[in-house]
Design a protein around this motif. Structure first.
Motif, short mmCIF file in Angstrom:
data_model
loop_
_atom_site.label_atom_id
_atom_site.label_comp_id
_atom_site.label_asym_id
_atom_site.label_seq_id
_atom_site.Cartn_x
_atom_site.Cartn_y
_atom_site.Cartn_z
N THR A 70 -1.92 -9.39 -3.27
CA THR A 70 -2.91 -8.59 -3.99
C THR A 70 -2.50 -7.12 -4.02
O THR A 70 -1.77 -6.64 -3.14
CB THR A 70 -4.29 -8.72 -3.32
OG1 THR A 70 -4.23 -8.13 -2.02
CG2 THR A 70 -4.72 -10.17 -3.22
N GLN A 71 -3.02 -6.42 -5.03
CA GLN A 71 -2.73 -5.00 -5.14
C GLN A 71 -3.30 -4.24 -3.94
O GLN A 71 -2.71 -3.27 -3.47
CB GLN A 71 -3.32 -4.46 -6.44
CG GLN A 71 -2.98 -3.00 -6.71
CD GLN A 71 -3.45 -2.54 -8.07
OE1 GLN A 71 -3.66 -3.36 -8.97
NE2 GLN A 71 -3.61 -1.24 -8.24
N ALA A 72 -4.43 -4.71 -3.44
CA ALA A 72 -5.03 -4.04 -2.28
C ALA A 72 -4.12 -4.15 -1.06
O ALA A 72 -3.99 -3.20 -0.27
CB ALA A 72 -6.39 -4.66 -1.98
N ALA A 73 -3.48 -5.32 -0.90
CA ALA A 73 -2.57 -5.50 0.24
C ALA A 73 -1.37 -4.58 0.12
O ALA A 73 -0.90 -4.02 1.12
CB ALA A 73 -2.13 -6.96 0.31
N ILE A 74 -0.88 -4.41 -1.10
CA ILE A 74 0.25 -3.52 -1.31
C ILE A 74 -0.15 -2.09 -0.99
O ILE A 74 0.56 -1.35 -0.29
CB ILE A 74 0.77 -3.65 -2.75
CG1 ILE A 74 1.40 -5.03 -2.95
CG2 ILE A 74 1.80 -2.54 -3.05
CD1 ILE A 74 1.86 -5.29 -4.36
#
Length: 326
Positions: free
Chosen positions: A36-40
């Motif tokens: 996910t973009q949040a994890a990145i």
């Protein structure tokens, strides 16, 4: 005094940073990394916090690397490439052992190749590169060359090893078919009207042939005959070609023992009578310095030398042949 182990963030955060920096987009990095973009974003913020610097300038719809980010990207990309190369080397199957040999066309084709064939029947895992030339005398000095067959030269560079192989012996030979059709040839005089196969002077003046020529004229003179107007039926600067012509029954060739011995053992060629010409020079095998510690090179060298010693013990001189032979 103990050195402190340097602190580094996780390898995964560096890999995530490289992908994001390559695309300058967390969204595209999300697609490539399948996270996910949040994890990145979380990994990048954690990396920035660990390093105490800002790596990206976050704009409304894009990212831009800071100077620190650019420096880190160069280091991370290079480091990850090195790690990947090391892993590939570790996982890649080891190359089979390789032996590279050099010599003249005749030495490689007529003498060394049969030995290579016999060696590989026992060690099929060993590969060979055979470099043959009558024109290039520098082949023996190539870094990749392990063994060289040389004639009449005992000089050796520091760190190289030179092994004596055999002396030079020359004798007329032909096929049984030619002998049966055109013989018998009981002595040197009987060869005057025969189909003689001879080496062209171009062979003896080639750059890789640095020794005095031996011709039919030399052999006849050694046999007590002086024939100034000798006219061979075929002349070539390629000795293997002449040997093949003799095997096919096209005439008689001067046979260098080390080059035609295997063909004589197989019955493809035979000596006409016992009149060898012994030449005052020898042949040597040179092992190059970089190859001295290669086990497979040493194994092949020992195979050659042991085989030569055994054949000299067992071999009886080839006597005169007659047209009535098998």
């Amino acid at each position: 005094m103990l050195l402190k182990r340097r602190y580094l963030p996780s390898l995964g955060s560096f890999a995530t940073f490289e992908v994001a920096a390559k695309h300058l987009s967390f969204t595209l990095a999300e697609n490539e990394l399948n996270v996910t973009q949040a994890a990145i974003s979380q990994q990048i913020r954690g990396l920035e916090k660990s390093l105490g610097v800002t790596l990206f300038i976050r704009k409304h719809n894009s990212l831009e690397l800071t100077l620190d980010g650019q420096r880190l990207l160069t280091a991370v990309s290079g480091g990850l490439d090195i790690i990947c190369d090391a892993i590939n080397d570790i996982n890649a199957p080891s190359d089979p052992p390789l032996i590279t040999c050099s010599g003249t066309n005749a030495a490689i084709a007529c003498w060394l190749k049969p030995l290579v064939d016999r060696f590989r029947s026992e060690r099929p895992d060993v590969r060979f590169v055979l470099l043959a030339s009558d024109e290039d005398d520098t082949l023996r000095n190539f870094d990749e060359v392990d063994l060289s067959v040389i004639c009449g030269n005992e000089r050796c560079e520091v760190g190289e090893s030179l092994y004596y192989l055999f002396s030079e012996i020359v004798q007329p030979v032909c096929s049984r078919d030619y002998l049966n059709q055109h013989g018998p040839f009981p002595d040197a005089q009987s060869l005057v009207q025969a189909d003689l196969l001879d080496l062209h002077r171009k062979h003896w003046t080639a750059d890789a042939i640095g020794w005095h020529p031996i011709t039919w004229d030399d052999w006849f003179r050694a046999s007590g005959l002086d024939l100034p107007h000798l006219s061979p039926s075929m002349i070539s600067n390629n000795y293997p070609l002449l040997v093949n012509a003799a095997v096919r029954g096209e005439g008689i060739v001067l046979g260098w023992h080390h080059l035609v011995r295997s063909l004589m053992d197989d019955g493809a060629l035979c000596a006409l009578f016992d009149a060898p010409l012994h030449v005052d020079r020898g042949y040597y095998m040179k092992v190059n310095q970089a190859s001295l510690d290669k086990p497979h090179v040493q194994e092949f060298k020992d195979f050659v030398l042991t085989g030569l010693a055994a054949s000299e013990q067992e071999r009886k001189p080839h006597g005169a042949a007659t047209g009535d032979g098998p």
